[in-house]
Every structure is written in structure tokens, then in C-alpha cells.
Design an enzyme around this catalytic site. Sequence first.
Site: not given
Length: 269
Positions: A81, A132, A136, A226
Amino acid sequence: MPPMNTLSACKTTHSAKRLRRTAPVLAAGAALALVLTGCTKLDTTSPSTVRKGAAEAKAADQGKFGTVDCRKAKCVALTFDAGPSENTPRLLRILKEKEVPATFFTLGKNHIEKYPELVKQMDAEGHEVASHTWSHKILTKIDAAEARRELERPNKAIEKLIGKKPTLMRPPQGRTNDDVNKLSKELGLSEVLWTVTAKDYTTNDSKLIQKRVLDQTERDGIILLHDIYKGTVPAVPGVIDGLKKRGYVFVTVPQLLAPGKAEPGKVYR
């Protein structure tokens, strides 16, 4: 068809632990360091359910197996991510050397726009490029127009770079609801959560990250990592080698579901 799983989608508050990070990472990273405060229920669909549901599907409607049939093999999906980042070139070298495909849930602002060549490389090397969101933002906390922008912008940016829109999306913090599901369906996106997390936003200890993944992973696991954090990429070789020794085969999320296919507007875990 077997019943869907029920996931606890938890309300969260931010932790102050990672605030020393640089501004580009803060947008994606600080929001990930979480303390659980309460939960609601969310229906999700497992990979095995998708595969079973595809038994009577027409061949034209089925997903691609790639080189692995996860109805027979013990498959897992490695997902990353909030990248790409300065750490991603090293990660791509590791994945190429280990012959492991991954699914990248890429972030738009300061990531896709900063490292467009890495997005192209991901696609060229057989990885799944997914979304994603753009910056965010928590989709369940913003209005419909802003949520649409958060999903449409990376779709357009990714399509411009690799010639196709993403079909998968991971909502920030895993936070979703009926409104997000409806919007995702309209935009042709399926939502993908995870079953394994190393909580690599809380530590730079690569050995600990590796241990957390190995301790949690089971068949059909979707592993959340990540590539924006310092300790994560060095942990990846040990994760791959450790799981391979246990008989696991690495696939992308679409391959994990094959011969079924992710359906826009649904949530998979």
C-alpha cells in the site's frame, strides 16, 4: 454459494508515533498508525467463495489463472500500500529475483505523480496495479463528491501510464460502507482488504515484520505491507523464503480469485 465472511471494520484514532516522517509520507503513513476504539460489522467475500461461485460461470466471464490454479495450490497474495516510493525500486528487484508477483495499491498524490516510471515498471513486470485513492482521505468521512474525486483521479492517472484503469481499490484504513461500495461499483472498482498485517507502520524492525507475517499467514491470505516504510522492504526476502518453505505460492489478487473475478462494488478479504 457459501456465506460471506463478516469483518469488524473498526473506528480509529490517530497515533502520534510516526509524526516525525516527511510530508509526502505523512499523507499516506501517519494516518495508518491507528488505535482501535470501536467496531461495526462489514460483509466481505473470501477468495475461496469467489472460486467456488465461478464453477458454473461461462469461460468468457472467468478470471485468468496465470501459471497457478489456486483451487489446488496453497496460494497467498502479497500486497503493498501507499507507494510507489524511493524504496520501491529495491522491492521490484527483490520480487523479480524471487519470481513473485504482487499487487500494488498505489497512492496518487506524491506517489504516482512523483514516480510514474515505477508504476509502468510494476505493470511491465507482471504485477497488478491497483488504487489506494489519491490522497489517502478516509472515504467514509468525506462527502460523495470528494470521495468520487479520490477514486477517479488515480484511475485516470494509472490508465494514462499503463493503458488500463485499475479494477481493484483498497480504501484507506480499510474503512468502507454502503456509500463507498455503491460509488466503487459505479467506477468499476472492487474493494480489497487484507487478512494479514505486520503493522509495519509501528516498527522499522525488519525481523519483527517478517515474524508477524509468517505467524499470521494461512492459505488464501492477503498480506498487507507498505513499501513507504524503512523496515518493510528488507523484510520481504525473508517473508517470501519463509512462506515458500511452507509450500505457499505467490499470486496477484486477481489470480487468487480465479477462475472467479472480483465484482465491482463488493469487498474481498
